[in-house]
Design an enzyme around this catalytic site. Structure first.
Site, mmCIF file in Angstrom:
data_model
loop_
_atom_site.group_PDB
_atom_site.id
_atom_site.type_symbol
_atom_site.label_atom_id
_atom_site.label_comp_id
_atom_site.label_asym_id
_atom_site.label_seq_id
_atom_site.Cartn_x
_atom_site.Cartn_y
_atom_site.Cartn_z
ATOM 1 N N ASP A 44 0.823 -1.218 0.000
ATOM 2 C CA ASP A 44 0.000 0.000 0.000
ATOM 3 C C ASP A 44 0.854 1.265 0.000
ATOM 4 O O ASP A 44 0.329 2.381 0.103
ATOM 5 C CB ASP A 44 -0.942 0.014 1.214
ATOM 6 C CG ASP A 44 -0.194 -0.005 2.545
ATOM 7 O OD1 ASP A 44 1.064 -0.033 2.515
ATOM 8 O OD2 ASP A 44 -0.847 0.025 3.595
ATOM 9 N N GLY A 45 2.168 1.107 -0.086
ATOM 10 C CA GLY A 45 3.042 2.282 -0.164
ATOM 11 C C GLY A 45 3.635 2.707 1.166
ATOM 12 O O GLY A 45 4.489 3.592 1.203
ATOM 13 N N ARG A 102 13.345 24.478 -1.971
ATOM 14 C CA ARG A 102 12.988 25.569 -2.892
ATOM 15 C C ARG A 102 11.834 26.414 -2.381
ATOM 16 O O ARG A 102 11.686 27.556 -2.744
ATOM 17 C CB ARG A 102 12.666 25.004 -4.291
ATOM 18 C CG ARG A 102 13.929 24.737 -5.082
ATOM 19 C CD ARG A 102 13.645 24.039 -6.385
ATOM 20 N NE ARG A 102 13.358 22.628 -6.194
ATOM 21 C CZ ARG A 102 13.259 21.745 -7.168
ATOM 22 N NH1 ARG A 102 13.400 22.122 -8.410
ATOM 23 N NH2 ARG A 102 13.005 20.481 -6.922
ATOM 24 N N LYS A 159 16.660 33.281 -16.677
ATOM 25 C CA LYS A 159 15.555 32.328 -16.860
ATOM 26 C C LYS A 159 14.302 32.843 -16.176
ATOM 27 O O LYS A 159 14.365 33.351 -15.062
ATOM 28 C CB LYS A 159 15.953 30.973 -16.250
ATOM 29 C CG LYS A 159 14.884 29.907 -16.335
ATOM 30 C CD LYS A 159 15.343 28.625 -15.651
ATOM 31 C CE LYS A 159 15.188 28.681 -14.147
ATOM 32 N NZ LYS A 159 15.601 27.464 -13.445
ATOM 33 N N ARG A 182 10.452 31.448 -15.163
ATOM 34 C CA ARG A 182 9.621 30.236 -15.152
ATOM 35 C C ARG A 182 8.198 30.623 -14.787
ATOM 36 O O ARG A 182 7.973 31.341 -13.816
ATOM 37 C CB ARG A 182 10.165 29.227 -14.138
ATOM 38 C CG ARG A 182 9.529 27.846 -14.274
ATOM 39 C CD ARG A 182 9.883 26.967 -13.092
ATOM 40 N NE ARG A 182 11.260 26.505 -13.061
ATOM 41 C CZ ARG A 182 11.693 25.385 -13.616
ATOM 42 N NH1 ARG A 182 10.871 24.620 -14.293
ATOM 43 N NH2 ARG A 182 12.962 25.027 -13.501
ATOM 44 N N ASP A 227 24.939 24.019 -12.278
ATOM 45 C CA ASP A 227 23.710 24.353 -11.547
ATOM 46 C C ASP A 227 23.662 23.532 -10.251
ATOM 47 O O ASP A 227 24.421 22.578 -10.087
ATOM 48 C CB ASP A 227 22.483 24.059 -12.419
ATOM 49 C CG ASP A 227 21.285 24.949 -12.048
ATOM 50 O OD1 ASP A 227 21.350 25.684 -11.033
ATOM 51 O OD2 ASP A 227 20.260 24.890 -12.756
HETATM 52 C C1 R5P Z 1 16.294 26.649 -9.878
HETATM 53 O O1 R5P Z 1 16.379 27.796 -9.434
HETATM 54 C C2 R5P Z 1 17.381 25.658 -9.699
HETATM 55 O O2 R5P Z 1 18.609 26.266 -9.445
HETATM 56 C C3 R5P Z 1 17.477 24.774 -10.924
HETATM 57 O O3 R5P Z 1 17.872 25.548 -12.030
HETATM 58 C C4 R5P Z 1 16.164 24.121 -11.212
HETATM 59 O O4 R5P Z 1 15.689 23.465 -10.056
HETATM 60 C C5 R5P Z 1 16.280 23.126 -12.346
HETATM 61 O O5 R5P Z 1 15.010 22.618 -12.586
HETATM 62 P P1 R5P Z 1 14.670 21.863 -13.920
HETATM 63 O O6 R5P Z 1 15.696 20.800 -14.114
HETATM 64 O O7 R5P Z 1 13.294 21.312 -13.685
HETATM 65 O O8 R5P Z 1 14.672 22.871 -15.033
#
Ligand code: R5P
Length: 303
Positions: free
Chosen positions: A32-33, A99, A200, A202, A227
């Site tokens: 069941d996890g 995050r 970037k 998002r 990263d």
């Molecule tokens: C975001 O601010 C982090 O530093 C990474 O760039 C991010 O978590 C990468 O996410 P993904 O691989 O989904 O693009």
């Protein structure tokens, strides 16, 4: 001192660096996890005088931070209250929910802080993590009220591995503005003179990425895109594709935490990534950069 963790090379290497014994952990999942992490002892033991380093890592690719958290909290509670460990240092190489270190929209949880509170409540005496995603908080220790929180950098381990590739006039790129700190740190470690970052955006609802790049002539040069996390791979793949379009000879993709949701690695390779260098902060067979030296140094400083 005892290192409690799954019987794998990470646990063995950490125990060996620390001169500690190993207390193996097995992980069982019921149909069941529900989860049952078990400390492999033949009888109920008393760890009263012992310092225990709890070193479980999340599994990459399957992306189950919730399972990992539950396993971790159950084991922590078990060590501290049932087995009465003198001191438990919680090593959480990839800190889940980091995050969400701000309430971005009304009604959202401040998840990173709540995870810290759960670790404190289950008996952690200190927490050590690696390259925690702290963009709005100044330091990792800020999320803890009662215990120390130490944030170790995973960038030196990536740089050690990348240095083996005889980089030609490398440009180090952080794929977004937040990543400039890692690009700078990495550049220092490999002795690269140039580093930069892209921009970037998002979409918070759809997760869609829009990347604005700076233009360079990269003919004859190597590029390393650095990263902290690769999750879906979208951020890394966009930066790699841009570097390739600008003429880079080789593009190395270096990241501390290989979260690697389904399809992430294919995106990186499909975008033209020539080499993948990932930390061993999650359980992934492709990891080649070990953060064990940095973790054991931080643990020794804490003793
Ligand atoms: C975001 O601010 C982090 O530093 C990474 O760039 C991010 O978590 C990468 O996410 P993904 O691989 O989904 O693009």
């Amino acid at each position: 001192m005892i290192v409690a963790g799954p019987d794998d090379s990470f646990t063995r290497s950490l125990a060996s660096e620390l001169g500690a014994d190993i207390l193996p952990i097995t992980r069982r999942t019921f149909p069941d996890g529900e989860l049952q992490p078990r400390l492999m002892v033949s009888e109920q033991i008393n760890l009263k005088e012992e310092t225990v380093i709890l070193a479980m890592r999340m599994k990459a690719a399957s992306c189950r931070p919730n399972d990992y958290l539950v396993e971790y909290l159950l084991t922590l509670r078990n060590l501290k209250r049932e087995m009465k460990a003198g001191r438990v240092i919680a090593v959480i190489p990839y800190f889940p929910y980091a995050r969400q270190d701000e309430i971005f929209r009304p009604g959202e949880p401040l998840s990173s802080k709540y995870v810290a509170e759960m670790l404190e409540a289950m008996g952690a005496d200190a927490v050590i993590s690696v390259t925690v995603h702290l963009h709005r908080l100044k330091q990792f220790s800020d999320i803890f009220d009662k215990i120390p929180g130490v944030n170790v950098s995973g960038i030196p381990s990536l740089a050690r591995e990348a240095s083996k590739f005889d980089l030609k006039d490398p440009l180090i790129i952080g794929p977004d503005e937040e990543a400039i700190i890692w690009a700078e740190e990495f550049a220092k470690h490999v002795g690269a003179k140039d580093y930069t970052s892209f921009i970037k955006e998002r979409d918070r609802e759809t997760g869609e990425i829009k990347m604005t790049v700076k233009e360079f002539d990269l003919t004859g040069r190597d590029v390393v895109v650095v990263d902290d996390i690769v999750s879906t791979g979208g951020t890394m793949a966009s930066a790699i594709a841009a570097a390739k379009r600008m003429g880079a000879s080789r593009v190395l993709s270096a990241f501390v935490h290989p979260v690697l949701a389904e399809g992430a690695l294919d995106k990186i390779l499909g975008a033209g990534g020539d080499v993948v260098i990932a930390g061993d902060t999650l359980e992934w067979l492709g990891s080649r950069a070990s953060v064990v030296p940095e973790l054991s140094k931080a643990i020794k400083e804490m003793l």
